[in-house]
Scaffold this motif. Sequence first.
Motif, PDB file in Angstrom:
ATOM      1  N   VAL A  68     -43.993 -18.415  -4.753  1.00  0.00           N
ATOM      2  CA  VAL A  68     -42.654 -18.649  -5.284  1.00  0.00           C
ATOM      3  C   VAL A  68     -41.611 -17.810  -4.552  1.00  0.00           C
ATOM      4  N   LYS A  69     -41.998 -16.634  -4.104  1.00  0.00           N
ATOM      5  CA  LYS A  69     -41.054 -15.738  -3.436  1.00  0.00           C
ATOM      6  C   LYS A  69     -40.510 -16.397  -2.166  1.00  0.00           C
ATOM      7  N   GLY A  70     -39.190 -16.561  -2.116  1.00  0.00           N
ATOM      8  CA  GLY A  70     -38.533 -17.129  -0.950  1.00  0.00           C
ATOM      9  C   GLY A  70     -38.492 -18.644  -0.911  1.00  0.00           C
ATOM     10  N   LYS A  71     -39.030 -19.305  -1.933  1.00  0.00           N
ATOM     11  CA  LYS A  71     -39.071 -20.764  -1.947  1.00  0.00           C
ATOM     12  C   LYS A  71     -37.665 -21.333  -2.122  1.00  0.00           C
ATOM     13  N   LEU A  72     -37.372 -22.415  -1.413  1.00  0.00           N
ATOM     14  CA  LEU A  72     -36.070 -23.083  -1.521  1.00  0.00           C
ATOM     15  C   LEU A  72     -36.100 -24.064  -2.683  1.00  0.00           C
ATOM     16  N   VAL A  73     -35.024 -24.098  -3.455  1.00  0.00           N
ATOM     17  CA  VAL A  73     -34.939 -24.962  -4.627  1.00  0.00           C
ATOM     18  C   VAL A  73     -33.569 -25.626  -4.700  1.00  0.00           C
ATOM     19  N   ILE A  75     -30.350 -26.414  -6.860  1.00  0.00           N
ATOM     20  CA  ILE A  75     -29.611 -25.856  -7.996  1.00  0.00           C
ATOM     21  C   ILE A  75     -28.460 -26.808  -8.308  1.00  0.00           C
ATOM     22  N   CYS A  76     -28.458 -27.337  -9.524  1.00  0.00           N
ATOM     23  CA  CYS A  76     -27.388 -28.235  -9.947  1.00  0.00           C
ATOM     24  C   CYS A  76     -26.188 -27.373 -10.359  1.00  0.00           C
ATOM     25  N   THR A  77     -25.061 -27.563  -9.679  1.00  0.00           N
ATOM     26  CA  THR A  77     -23.867 -26.777  -9.986  1.00  0.00           C
ATOM     27  C   THR A  77     -22.868 -27.558 -10.835  1.00  0.00           C
ATOM     28  N   GLU A  78     -22.997 -28.871 -10.824  1.00  0.00           N
ATOM     29  CA  GLU A  78     -22.161 -29.737 -11.652  1.00  0.00           C
ATOM     30  C   GLU A  78     -23.026 -30.931 -12.035  1.00  0.00           C
ATOM     31  N   VAL A  79     -23.256 -31.146 -13.315  1.00  0.00           N
ATOM     32  CA  VAL A  79     -24.223 -32.126 -13.793  1.00  0.00           C
ATOM     33  C   VAL A  79     -24.039 -33.493 -13.129  1.00  0.00           C
ATOM     34  N   GLU A  80     -25.105 -33.936 -12.444  1.00  0.00           N
ATOM     35  CA  GLU A  80     -25.180 -35.228 -11.756  1.00  0.00           C
ATOM     36  C   GLU A  80     -24.066 -35.467 -10.748  1.00  0.00           C
ATOM     37  N   LYS A  81     -23.436 -34.402 -10.253  1.00  0.00           N
ATOM     38  CA  LYS A  81     -22.357 -34.562  -9.280  1.00  0.00           C
ATOM     39  C   LYS A  81     -22.509 -33.650  -8.070  1.00  0.00           C
ATOM     40  N   ALA A  82     -22.973 -32.428  -8.276  1.00  0.00           N
ATOM     41  CA  ALA A  82     -23.007 -31.465  -7.177  1.00  0.00           C
ATOM     42  C   ALA A  82     -24.253 -30.583  -7.251  1.00  0.00           C
ATOM     43  N   TRP A  83     -24.856 -30.371  -6.068  1.00  0.00           N
ATOM     44  CA  TRP A  83     -26.054 -29.547  -5.962  1.00  0.00           C
ATOM     45  C   TRP A  83     -25.928 -28.615  -4.764  1.00  0.00           C
ATOM     46  N   ARG A  84     -26.633 -27.491  -4.841  1.00  0.00           N
ATOM     47  CA  ARG A  84     -26.680 -26.546  -3.712  1.00  0.00           C
ATOM     48  C   ARG A  84     -28.112 -26.063  -3.537  1.00  0.00           C
ATOM     49  N   ILE A  85     -28.406 -25.536  -2.356  1.00  0.00           N
ATOM     50  CA  ILE A  85     -29.732 -25.013  -2.066  1.00  0.00           C
ATOM     51  C   ILE A  85     -29.755 -23.526  -2.401  1.00  0.00           C
ATOM     52  N   GLY A  86     -30.786 -23.127  -3.139  1.00  0.00           N
ATOM     53  CA  GLY A  86     -30.968 -21.725  -3.481  1.00  0.00           C
ATOM     54  C   GLY A  86     -32.333 -21.236  -3.034  1.00  0.00           C
ATOM     55  N   ARG A  87     -32.491 -19.926  -2.972  1.00  0.00           N
ATOM     56  CA  ARG A  87     -33.771 -19.317  -2.604  1.00  0.00           C
ATOM     57  C   ARG A  87     -34.218 -18.427  -3.753  1.00  0.00           C
ATOM     58  N   LEU A  88     -35.458 -18.630  -4.207  1.00  0.00           N
ATOM     59  CA  LEU A  88     -36.000 -17.846  -5.309  1.00  0.00           C
ATOM     60  C   LEU A  88     -36.368 -16.440  -4.853  1.00  0.00           C
ATOM     61  N   SER A  89     -36.148 -15.475  -5.743  1.00  0.00           N
ATOM     62  CA  SER A  89     -36.466 -14.083  -5.415  1.00  0.00           C
ATOM     63  C   SER A  89     -37.957 -13.815  -5.559  1.00  0.00           C
ATOM     64  N   GLY A  90     -38.620 -14.577  -6.417  1.00  0.00           N
ATOM     65  CA  GLY A  90     -40.030 -14.334  -6.677  1.00  0.00           C
ATOM     66  C   GLY A  90     -40.264 -13.309  -7.770  1.00  0.00           C
ATOM     67  N   ILE A  91     -39.175 -12.807  -8.363  1.00  0.00           N
ATOM     68  CA  ILE A  91     -39.276 -11.817  -9.440  1.00  0.00           C
ATOM     69  C   ILE A  91     -38.688 -12.437 -10.701  1.00  0.00           C
ATOM     70  N   ARG A  92     -39.455 -12.422 -11.763  1.00  0.00           N
ATOM     71  CA  ARG A  92     -38.978 -13.004 -13.020  1.00  0.00           C
ATOM     72  C   ARG A  92     -37.692 -12.335 -13.464  1.00  0.00           C
ATOM     73  N   GLY A  93     -36.737 -13.158 -13.904  1.00  0.00           N
ATOM     74  CA  GLY A  93     -35.478 -12.639 -14.401  1.00  0.00           C
ATOM     75  C   GLY A  93     -34.414 -12.452 -13.340  1.00  0.00           C
ATOM     76  N   VAL A  94     -34.791 -12.490 -12.074  1.00  0.00           N
ATOM     77  CA  VAL A  94     -33.815 -12.348 -10.995  1.00  0.00           C
ATOM     78  C   VAL A  94     -33.405 -13.756 -10.569  1.00  0.00           C
ATOM     79  N   PRO A  95     -32.121 -14.091 -10.681  1.00  0.00           N
ATOM     80  CA  PRO A  95     -31.679 -15.455 -10.370  1.00  0.00           C
ATOM     81  C   PRO A  95     -31.780 -15.764  -8.877  1.00  0.00           C
ATOM     82  N   PRO A  96     -31.872 -17.051  -8.541  1.00  0.00           N
ATOM     83  CA  PRO A  96     -31.904 -17.428  -7.124  1.00  0.00           C
ATOM     84  C   PRO A  96     -30.556 -17.161  -6.464  1.00  0.00           C
ATOM     85  N   THR A  97     -30.565 -17.048  -5.152  1.00  0.00           N
ATOM     86  CA  THR A  97     -29.319 -16.865  -4.391  1.00  0.00           C
ATOM     87  C   THR A  97     -29.067 -18.126  -3.581  1.00  0.00           C
ATOM     88  N   PHE A  98     -27.805 -18.463  -3.398  1.00  0.00           N
ATOM     89  CA  PHE A  98     -27.461 -19.634  -2.598  1.00  0.00           C
ATOM     90  C   PHE A  98     -27.729 -19.349  -1.128  1.00  0.00           C
TER      91      PHE A  98
END
Length: 146
Positions: A68-73, A75-98
């Motif tokens: 999971v660490k470093g995996k690309l995901v 991220i929906c930024t606006e419901v059914e309208k806009a999405w962005r690519i984020g990277r998971l930290s691999g640590i529970r509770g730490v949000p992904p970064t764009f």
Amino acid sequence: MIPIPKKGTPERERLIQEHLECTKSMEGVAGFSVLKCATPGDTTDISGGVHEDYLLRRVLLRMRGASVKGKLVVICTEVEKAWRIGRLSGIRGVPPTFVNDKVYTSEQEIQHDIFLMRLDEMPETDGMPEHYTEGYKRRDDNWPVT
């Protein structure tokens, strides 16, 4: 084991093209699968993709089975309208970064871009037997050890 195709090889280009064709044919379908629809957006008659392309299936399984660490995901930024690519930290509770500032208006387009990014990040030897480690709850992957 089957190695990941090297950059610039015909096999890699064929793999990317197959993924792109599957992605385009799924336009308008909720969710995402790497399959070809006979009629774009209609999943009643599907073929190709992971059903028929062994190499594509193996590469996708390796991508999905990675840590999971470093995996690309997506991220929906606006419901059914806009999405962005984020990277998971691999640590529970730490949000992904764009990853970048690009905003996508299509779920399928972002899935193909993530595929390309992950394919570029994968070493040719990914998934070889010498890299196998038993179990997923090891002390080095932030899971609590019981």
